[in-house]
Write a protein that holds these residues in place. Structure first.
Motif, mmCIF file in Angstrom:
data_model
loop_
_atom_site.group_PDB
_atom_site.id
_atom_site.type_symbol
_atom_site.label_atom_id
_atom_site.label_comp_id
_atom_site.label_asym_id
_atom_site.label_seq_id
_atom_site.Cartn_x
_atom_site.Cartn_y
_atom_site.Cartn_z
ATOM 1 N N PRO A 255 40.049 47.173 46.807
ATOM 2 C CA PRO A 255 40.118 48.615 47.020
ATOM 3 C C PRO A 255 41.427 49.222 46.524
ATOM 4 O O PRO A 255 42.382 48.498 46.220
ATOM 5 C CB PRO A 255 39.999 48.743 48.542
ATOM 6 C CG PRO A 255 40.500 47.446 49.080
ATOM 7 C CD PRO A 255 40.105 46.417 48.070
ATOM 8 N N ALA A 256 41.470 50.542 46.451
ATOM 9 C CA ALA A 256 42.684 51.255 46.050
ATOM 10 C C ALA A 256 43.818 50.855 46.987
ATOM 11 O O ALA A 256 43.618 50.632 48.171
ATOM 12 C CB ALA A 256 42.443 52.763 46.119
ATOM 13 N N GLY A 257 45.009 50.788 46.428
ATOM 14 C CA GLY A 257 46.152 50.376 47.227
ATOM 15 C C GLY A 257 46.534 48.932 46.933
ATOM 16 O O GLY A 257 47.687 48.538 47.104
ATOM 17 N N MET A 258 45.553 48.148 46.496
ATOM 18 C CA MET A 258 45.803 46.743 46.168
ATOM 19 C C MET A 258 45.533 46.448 44.696
ATOM 20 O O MET A 258 45.821 45.365 44.202
ATOM 21 C CB MET A 258 44.894 45.832 47.017
ATOM 22 C CG MET A 258 45.643 45.052 48.073
ATOM 23 S SD MET A 258 44.738 43.582 48.589
ATOM 24 C CE MET A 258 43.081 44.170 48.772
ATOM 25 N N ARG A 259 44.956 47.412 44.005
ATOM 26 C CA ARG A 259 44.457 47.158 42.655
ATOM 27 C C ARG A 259 45.547 46.708 41.689
ATOM 28 O O ARG A 259 45.374 45.717 40.975
ATOM 29 C CB ARG A 259 43.770 48.412 42.110
ATOM 30 C CG ARG A 259 42.528 48.825 42.877
ATOM 31 C CD ARG A 259 41.942 50.113 42.307
ATOM 32 N NE ARG A 259 42.925 51.191 42.271
ATOM 33 C CZ ARG A 259 42.736 52.356 41.688
ATOM 34 N NH1 ARG A 259 41.581 52.600 41.073
ATOM 35 N NH2 ARG A 259 43.664 53.282 41.700
ATOM 36 N N ASN A 260 46.646 47.442 41.634
ATOM 37 C CA ASN A 260 47.686 47.121 40.657
ATOM 38 C C ASN A 260 48.280 45.734 40.895
ATOM 39 O O ASN A 260 48.529 44.986 39.949
ATOM 40 C CB ASN A 260 48.792 48.188 40.696
ATOM 41 C CG ASN A 260 48.265 49.554 40.323
ATOM 42 O OD1 ASN A 260 47.677 50.235 41.163
ATOM 43 N ND2 ASN A 260 48.439 49.961 39.075
ATOM 44 N N TYR A 261 48.469 45.396 42.166
ATOM 45 C CA TYR A 261 49.050 44.080 42.464
ATOM 46 C C TYR A 261 48.049 42.967 42.141
ATOM 47 O O TYR A 261 48.385 41.986 41.482
ATOM 48 C CB TYR A 261 49.476 43.990 43.931
ATOM 49 C CG TYR A 261 50.274 42.740 44.223
ATOM 50 C CD1 TYR A 261 51.655 42.727 44.029
ATOM 51 C CD2 TYR A 261 49.658 41.567 44.638
ATOM 52 C CE1 TYR A 261 52.400 41.579 44.248
ATOM 53 C CE2 TYR A 261 50.393 40.407 44.859
ATOM 54 C CZ TYR A 261 51.762 40.426 44.665
ATOM 55 O OH TYR A 261 52.492 39.282 44.881
ATOM 56 N N ALA A 262 46.825 43.121 42.613
ATOM 57 C CA ALA A 262 45.814 42.065 42.433
ATOM 58 C C ALA A 262 45.479 41.847 40.965
ATOM 59 O O ALA A 262 45.360 40.700 40.515
ATOM 60 C CB ALA A 262 44.554 42.419 43.219
ATOM 61 N N ILE A 263 45.317 42.936 40.204
ATOM 62 C CA ILE A 263 44.873 42.824 38.811
ATOM 63 C C ILE A 263 46.038 42.640 37.849
ATOM 64 O O ILE A 263 46.077 41.676 37.072
ATOM 65 C CB ILE A 263 44.056 44.071 38.404
ATOM 66 C CG1 ILE A 263 42.905 44.326 39.389
ATOM 67 C CG2 ILE A 263 43.545 43.913 36.978
ATOM 68 C CD1 ILE A 263 41.922 43.186 39.520
ATOM 69 N N THR A 264 46.995 43.544 37.891
ATOM 70 C CA THR A 264 48.084 43.538 36.908
ATOM 71 C C THR A 264 49.106 42.445 37.170
ATOM 72 O O THR A 264 49.591 41.798 36.236
ATOM 73 C CB THR A 264 48.792 44.912 36.885
ATOM 74 O OG1 THR A 264 47.811 45.935 36.714
ATOM 75 C CG2 THR A 264 49.805 44.989 35.755
ATOM 76 N N VAL A 265 49.424 42.236 38.440
ATOM 77 C CA VAL A 265 50.465 41.261 38.760
ATOM 78 C C VAL A 265 49.886 39.849 38.907
ATOM 79 O O VAL A 265 50.269 38.928 38.184
ATOM 80 C CB VAL A 265 51.222 41.672 40.047
ATOM 81 C CG1 VAL A 265 52.258 40.603 40.416
ATOM 82 C CG2 VAL A 265 51.898 43.018 39.860
ATOM 83 N N LEU A 266 48.929 39.675 39.838
ATOM 84 C CA LEU A 266 48.435 38.332 40.127
ATOM 85 C C LEU A 266 47.510 37.784 39.036
ATOM 86 O O LEU A 266 47.760 36.719 38.476
ATOM 87 C CB LEU A 266 47.718 38.320 41.477
ATOM 88 C CG LEU A 266 47.045 36.992 41.872
ATOM 89 C CD1 LEU A 266 48.067 35.864 41.896
ATOM 90 C CD2 LEU A 266 46.338 37.120 43.215
ATOM 91 N N LEU A 267 46.423 38.499 38.755
ATOM 92 C CA LEU A 267 45.450 37.968 37.791
ATOM 93 C C LEU A 267 46.051 37.767 36.406
ATOM 94 O O LEU A 267 45.818 36.743 35.757
ATOM 95 C CB LEU A 267 44.251 38.911 37.683
ATOM 96 C CG LEU A 267 43.064 38.679 38.605
ATOM 97 C CD1 LEU A 267 41.897 39.556 38.180
ATOM 98 C CD2 LEU A 267 42.648 37.218 38.604
ATOM 99 N N THR A 268 46.814 38.748 35.937
ATOM 100 C CA THR A 268 47.378 38.659 34.589
ATOM 101 C C THR A 268 48.278 37.448 34.440
ATOM 102 O O THR A 268 48.172 36.685 33.482
ATOM 103 C CB THR A 268 48.162 39.943 34.255
ATOM 104 O OG1 THR A 268 47.264 41.064 34.313
ATOM 105 C CG2 THR A 268 48.777 39.864 32.865
ATOM 106 N N SER A 269 49.165 37.247 35.391
ATOM 107 C CA SER A 269 50.094 36.120 35.305
ATOM 108 C C SER A 269 49.370 34.797 35.505
ATOM 109 O O SER A 269 49.576 33.843 34.745
ATOM 110 C CB SER A 269 51.220 36.279 36.332
ATOM 111 O OG SER A 269 50.685 36.365 37.643
#
Length: 401
Positions: A255-269
């Motif tokens: 959900p919104a609020g977690m998207r940037n961390y979950a996708i951009t930070v965690l998944l990408t790395s």
């Protein structure tokens, strides 16, 4: 020293050096690379450690610790390589043999104490003390030797509790059970130590990189058949079934609020290191150090990230189209949506965040399973499971052949 992680060893380190980093800085001026290797070199020729390594004079205990912690410092430069498995296996065998020679686990890393408060009737039944036909050696093996707080015991034990005598919050253990428990605790502490030292490896002297190169040679010799069959650890297709729970949760969309961390930070790395460079040679590694073109990112990694972003509510890249640039930024290409390989290094290629950071920033992602025990980083989780699968496949192939 029977246990380099034990209370006696840790007290010696605190008294002489204050902390592990100071110890590691001192080691290169005290021992050479070959002396450190002597602790594990035997394993390429023998299944059991040599007698000269089993008994260490009290005056040599500190030097002996130097050898062990030198190996840990070297592994900080290859935390996911076969060197870790090689040294872990060799040192676990060596220190177990020393403990067996000593005949006691007191002072080890296990929180144990002599077995007490066992009713005489229970003790006789459990130890089969009334069986006169039982050889003395077997009776010794059946004796309840130690007890351990049940809460600490459960953290380590992987067998059935039906096998264990439990009374008033303690698990009572025979000698062999305690040794088995010690081995599991040693291996977990070993992996944790390597993970912690990886964070400070840039501060370590060049001595440790030279030692790592020698360890790679020894490990390559020891695992020669497996490496010939499976190939060295490097860029490999992703195994989604072996991903850690936090990554699987991120892949479902958040959900919104977690998207940037979950996708951009965690998944990408996580996806990029797991696919391109699972065993980075240095902390400031760039994508172009690991691949010769961007097709793997564009055709394999980016589509998974975009699909996960589209599963978010609301969809991340519809809501924030500029976030694609941020993906490339976290991959080390700078803020762009049309990178070239030469752009690699324009920003930092972010390493996957440690588990404690994930719990702090996105606690909803953290749903630990049994494989999470002793793991501090999601990449460690994945690579351990991948290594186990490959070992299992190799052994199965040997048996069928």
């Amino acid at each position: 020293m029977p246990d380099p992680f034990g209370r006696e060893a840790q007290e010696l380190i605190r008294r002489e050096f204050g902390d592990i980093l100071t110890l590691l800085e001192r080691i290169p001026s005290s021992i050479g690379v070959d002396e450190a290797l002597s602790l594990v070199r035997w394993m390429t020729d023998s299944s059991e450690p040599p007698a000269e390594l089993l008994k260490i004079d009290a005056l040599e205990e500190l030097r002996d610790l130097f050898r062990f912690y030198a190996l840990l410092g070297a592994l900080a430069f290859s935390p996911y390589g076969i060197e870790v498995e090689f040294v872990r296996k060799a040192t676990a065998k060596l220190y177990r043999a020393r403990i067996e020679r000593k005949g006691s686990l007191e002072g080890s890393l296990l929180e144990i104490e002599p077995a007490e408060e066992v009713p005489e009737r229970d003790r006789k039944i459990l130890e089969r003390a009334m069986d006169r036909n039982l050889p003395k050696e077997d009776k010794e093996k059946l004796k309840l030797k130690y007890r351990m707080p049940l809460s600490k015991f459960i953290e380590l034990w992987d067998g059935s509790l039906k096998e264990i005598y439990i009374r008033r919050g303690y698990a009572y253990l025979r000698w062999e059970e305690t040794l088995r428990l010690w081995e599991m605790a040693f291996e977990r502490r070993f992996d944790r130590a390597v993970s912690i030292l990886t964070e400070v490896r840039d501060e370590l002297p060049e001595f440790y990189e030279k030692l790592r190169e020698k360890l790679e040679e020894l490990a390559g010799e020891y695992f020669k058949e497996r490496l010939e069959k499976l190939g060295k650890v490097g860029a490999k297709p992703l195994r989604l079934d072996l991903f850690p729970p936090c990554v699987k949760e991120a892949l479902k969309g958040v959900p919104a609020g977690m998207r940037n961390y979950a996708i951009t930070v965690l998944l990408t790395s996580f996806l990029s290191y797991a696919r391109l460079c699972p065993n980075p040679p240095k902390r400031d590694v760039r994508v172009k150090d690991c691949v010769s073109d961007l097709r793997i990112i564009e055709e394999e990694i980016l589509p998974i990230i975009i699909e996960a972003g589209n599963r978010c509510k609301p969809p991340l890249f519809e809501d924030q189209p500029h976030e694609i640039k941020n993906i490339w930024y976290h991959l080390g290409f700078g803020l762009t949506d049309s990178p070239t390989l030469e752009d690699s290094g324009n920003s930092t290629w972010y390493f996957p965040p440690n588990c404690d950071k994930i719990r702090a920033n996105a606690p909803q992602l953290c749903k630990p399973d049994k494989h999470c025990r002793g793991v501090k980083n999601p990449l460690t989780y994945y690579l351990r499971r991948l290594a186990r699968e490959e070992r299992s496949e190799a052994q199965g192939g040997e048996e069928s052949g």
